[in-house]
Design an enzyme around this catalytic site. Structure first.
Site, PDB file in Angstrom:
ATOM      1  N   GLY A   1       0.749  -1.255   0.000  1.00 47.02           N
ATOM      2  CA  GLY A   1       0.000   0.000   0.000  1.00 47.02           C
ATOM      3  C   GLY A   1       0.771   1.293   0.000  1.00 47.02           C
ATOM      4  O   GLY A   1       0.165   2.367  -0.124  1.00 47.02           O
TER       5      GLY A   1
ATOM      6  N   PRO B   1       4.511  -5.247  -0.844  1.00 49.44           N
ATOM      7  CA  PRO B   1       4.466  -4.119  -1.768  1.00 49.44           C
ATOM      8  C   PRO B   1       4.314  -4.558  -3.212  1.00 49.44           C
ATOM      9  O   PRO B   1       4.934  -5.536  -3.646  1.00 49.44           O
ATOM     10  CB  PRO B   1       5.833  -3.457  -1.549  1.00 49.44           C
ATOM     11  N   GLY B   2       3.471  -3.859  -3.936  1.00 52.28           N
ATOM     12  CA  GLY B   2       3.350  -4.094  -5.375  1.00 52.28           C
ATOM     13  C   GLY B   2       3.757  -2.826  -6.095  1.00 52.28           C
ATOM     14  O   GLY B   2       4.842  -2.702  -6.647  1.00 52.28           O
TER      15      GLY B   2
ATOM     16  N   CYS C   1     -13.480   2.383 -28.980  1.00 55.99           N
ATOM     17  CA  CYS C   1     -14.765   3.024 -29.274  1.00 55.99           C
ATOM     18  C   CYS C   1     -15.491   3.243 -27.966  1.00 55.99           C
ATOM     19  O   CYS C   1     -16.424   2.500 -27.617  1.00 55.99           O
ATOM     20  CB  CYS C   1     -15.582   2.145 -30.203  1.00 55.99           C
TER      21      CYS C   1
HETATM   22  N1  LLP Z   1      -1.529  -7.191  -0.590  1.00 60.69           N
HETATM   23  C1  LLP Z   1      -2.836  -7.307  -0.812  1.00 60.69           C
HETATM   24  C2  LLP Z   1      -3.609  -8.292  -0.086  1.00 60.69           C
HETATM   25  C3  LLP Z   1      -3.448  -6.489  -1.771  1.00 60.69           C
HETATM   26  O1  LLP Z   1      -4.743  -6.601  -1.979  1.00 60.69           O
HETATM   27  C4  LLP Z   1      -2.678  -5.550  -2.493  1.00 60.69           C
HETATM   28  C5  LLP Z   1      -3.284  -4.696  -3.509  1.00 60.69           C
HETATM   29  C6  LLP Z   1      -1.299  -5.474  -2.240  1.00 60.69           C
HETATM   30  C7  LLP Z   1      -0.767  -6.308  -1.255  1.00 60.69           C
HETATM   31  C8  LLP Z   1      -0.386  -4.529  -2.976  1.00 60.69           C
HETATM   32  O2  LLP Z   1      -0.695  -3.199  -2.752  1.00 60.69           O
HETATM   33  P1  LLP Z   1       0.255  -2.054  -3.363  1.00 60.69           P
HETATM   34  O3  LLP Z   1       1.579  -2.126  -2.626  1.00 60.69           O
HETATM   35  O4  LLP Z   1       0.429  -2.329  -4.795  1.00 60.69           O
HETATM   36  O5  LLP Z   1      -0.463  -0.791  -3.114  1.00 60.69           O
HETATM   37  N2  LLP Z   1      -5.755  -1.730  -9.364  1.00 60.69           N
HETATM   38  C9  LLP Z   1      -5.544  -0.698  -8.370  1.00 60.69           C
HETATM   39  C10 LLP Z   1      -4.788  -1.208  -7.176  1.00 60.69           C
HETATM   40  C11 LLP Z   1      -5.464  -2.369  -6.498  1.00 60.69           C
HETATM   41  C12 LLP Z   1      -4.685  -2.877  -5.330  1.00 60.69           C
HETATM   42  C13 LLP Z   1      -5.217  -4.186  -4.909  1.00 60.69           C
HETATM   43  N3  LLP Z   1      -4.508  -4.790  -3.831  1.00 60.69           N
HETATM   44  C14 LLP Z   1      -4.819   0.485  -9.006  1.00 60.69           C
HETATM   45  O6  LLP Z   1      -4.529   0.416 -10.191  1.00 60.69           O
HETATM   46  O7  LLP Z   1      -4.555   1.479  -8.338  1.00 60.69           O
END
Ligand code: LLP
Length: 434
Positions: free
Chosen positions: A251, A294-295, A364
């Site tokens: 997050g 982290p993603g 479209c």
């Molecule tokens: N762990 C869990 C259980 C999650 O659901 C998520 C993201 C992460 C980790 C990674 O979170 P991050 O570090 O990336 O913030 N499609 C949306 C984001 C959806 C996030 C879903 N879960 C966007 O494009 O902003």
């Protein structure tokens, strides 16, 4: 050298935008457009930053689990494996990709609020390390299927801490009304812990929470650390169970545009870890192994997308549109969340901007926009348009709407470019058609 938003984006003497030290105009010529480029050194250094910070605070074994929903293809799981970190997967497709890449599955964590029986079986057969169990039905099913397979399955329980971070509503997940996890507030978290401890074929290892995505403030994470450590203490008091693992989810926010703050991963992780340690002392619990997931903050600013400008439409008194050869099919984030992006003309990056343009995709669909009202030099057909910070949730959310093919993904490392995912072909589009 002048950098734009992040150090890996610069303008060369020839006026071209450079990414990870490579001229983007050359890249566009070589790979065609649209195409997504990933700065591999940046990805690796982000993974190391998380790993070092977690290890320095909690010792070997604590690590980041790359949330592969942000970006998933084989080479990326190989990179994560080489960096010695884990991964978070949310579907059998991500699992398959990780397995195909030879990822050490004991470091994989399977998430999601609705894993099917087939998913669960497939994950167990693949030697998955941990399920992050969302709900009671899932707990029962995993116990039953583990019994059938003659294994004792390790799990974490997904707990909803009841936190509402300031982020887009669609990506906020820590509140009590979330579709994910079991809430502490309603008593369900305690109930599912009790159930899990009673299951014969399940080894409960600890707890997980994830409060949302693209969060800039540190306070919600610090609060989550407090709530989760208190929950660990409560479960010890209630059932004599000491959690060995605490997974604090992902997050941490990323800078997309000038007005966003710059975030230091090391500083943030250290602050969160300090709170975990302080709370362990406060609640008198053994310090657990700590994971984070982290993603975005690993891959977002390691990415850039290049497009070619097609038509330019100036509607007097209204809007100026610049159309590109991609759009919501490779980056649906503006369409979905009105996400801000930095947009530049890559071949004319040092020219003065002249007017505001709305960048439209080729679908479209009127809502197929990448960004509205961005300042650009007057674009011309054939210009290369760059969208910055597209490493997260772009390729992974891409679709074939309008039967548009997905772009390739190219890894950039030490001045070299390597194709990681080839461009889809028309044959791929009809591959499943009977
Ligand atoms: N762990 C869990 C259980 C999650 O659901 C998520 C993201 C992460 C980790 C990674 O979170 P991050 O570090 O990336 O913030 N499609 C949306 C984001 C959806 C996030 C879903 N879960 C966007 O494009 O902003």
């Amino acid at each position: 050298m002048k950098t734009i938003i992040h150090e890996n984006v610069t303008v060369g003497e020839n006026g071209h935008l450079h990414f990870a030290g490579i001229d983007t105009v050359t890249l566009a010529e070589k790979y065609g457009t649209p195409a997504i480029f990933i700065d591999e050194n940046r990805v690796r250094s982000r993974m190391r930053e998380y790993k070092n910070a977690l290890e320095n605070n909690f010792g070997a074994g604590s690590m980041p689990l790359f949330a592969s929903k942000a970006l998933s293809f084989k080479a990326l799981y190989r990179i994560a494996a080489e960096e010695g970190i884990g991964t978070d997967i949310v579907s059998p497709g991500e699992l398959y990709t990780a397995v195909s890449a030879g990822f050490p599955m004991e470091r994989a964590f399977f998430h999601g609020n609705n894993k099917t029986d087939a998913d669960i079986r497939y994950a167990m057969e693949s030697g998955l390390g941990y399920f992050v169990v969302d709900n009671m039905e899932e707990l029962d099913t995993i116990d039953m299927l583990a019994g059938e397979m003659g294994i004792r399955q390790k799990i974490l329980l997904r707990i909803t801490p009841g936190i509402d971070p300031h982020t887009h509503q669609k990506i906020s997940t820590g509140g009590v009304d979330s579709k994910f996890g079991s809430a502490i507030e309603t008593g369900l978290a305690e109930k599912i812990t009790k159930e899990a401890l009673a299951k014969e074929n399940i080894e409960l290892c600890g707890f997980h929470c994830h409060i949302g995505s693209q969060i800039f403030e540190i306070d919600p994470f610090v609060l989550a650390a407090d709530i989760m450590t208190r929950f660990i203490a409560d479960m010890r008091d209630a059932f004599g169970f000491t959690a060995k693992i605490l997974n604090l989810g992902g997050g941490i926010g990323v800078r997309y545009v000038e007005s966003d703050p710059e975030i230091s991963i090391t500083k943030n992780v250290n602050e969160i870890c300090a709170e975990v340690k302080a709370c362990c002392a406060k609640y008198d619990i053994d310090v657990p192994t700590v994971y984070m997931e982290p993603g975005r903050s690993i891959v977002a600013d390691a990415g850039m997308t290049l497009y070619t400008v097609g038509s330019v439409k100036e509607i007097e008194g209204f809007k100026n549109y610049v159309s590109i050869d991609g759009g919501m099919t490779d980056n649906p984030r503006y369409t979905l969340y009105q996400s801000a992006y930095t947009v530049l003309l890559a071949n004319r990056a040092s020219e003065e901007t002249e007017a505001e343009y709305t960048v439209g995709g080729r679908c479209c669909e009127s809502g197929d926009l990448i960004q509205e009202n961005v300042k650009l030099p007057k674009p011309r057909r054939g210009d290369i348009l760059a969208v910055l910070v597209t490493g997260a949730y772009n390729y992974s959310m891409a679709s074939n709407y309008n039967r548009i093919t997905r772009p390739p993904v190219v890894l950039l490392k030490d001045g070299k470019d390597t194709l990681a995912v080839r461009r889809e072909r028309f044959e791929d589009l009809v591959a499943c058609d009977i």
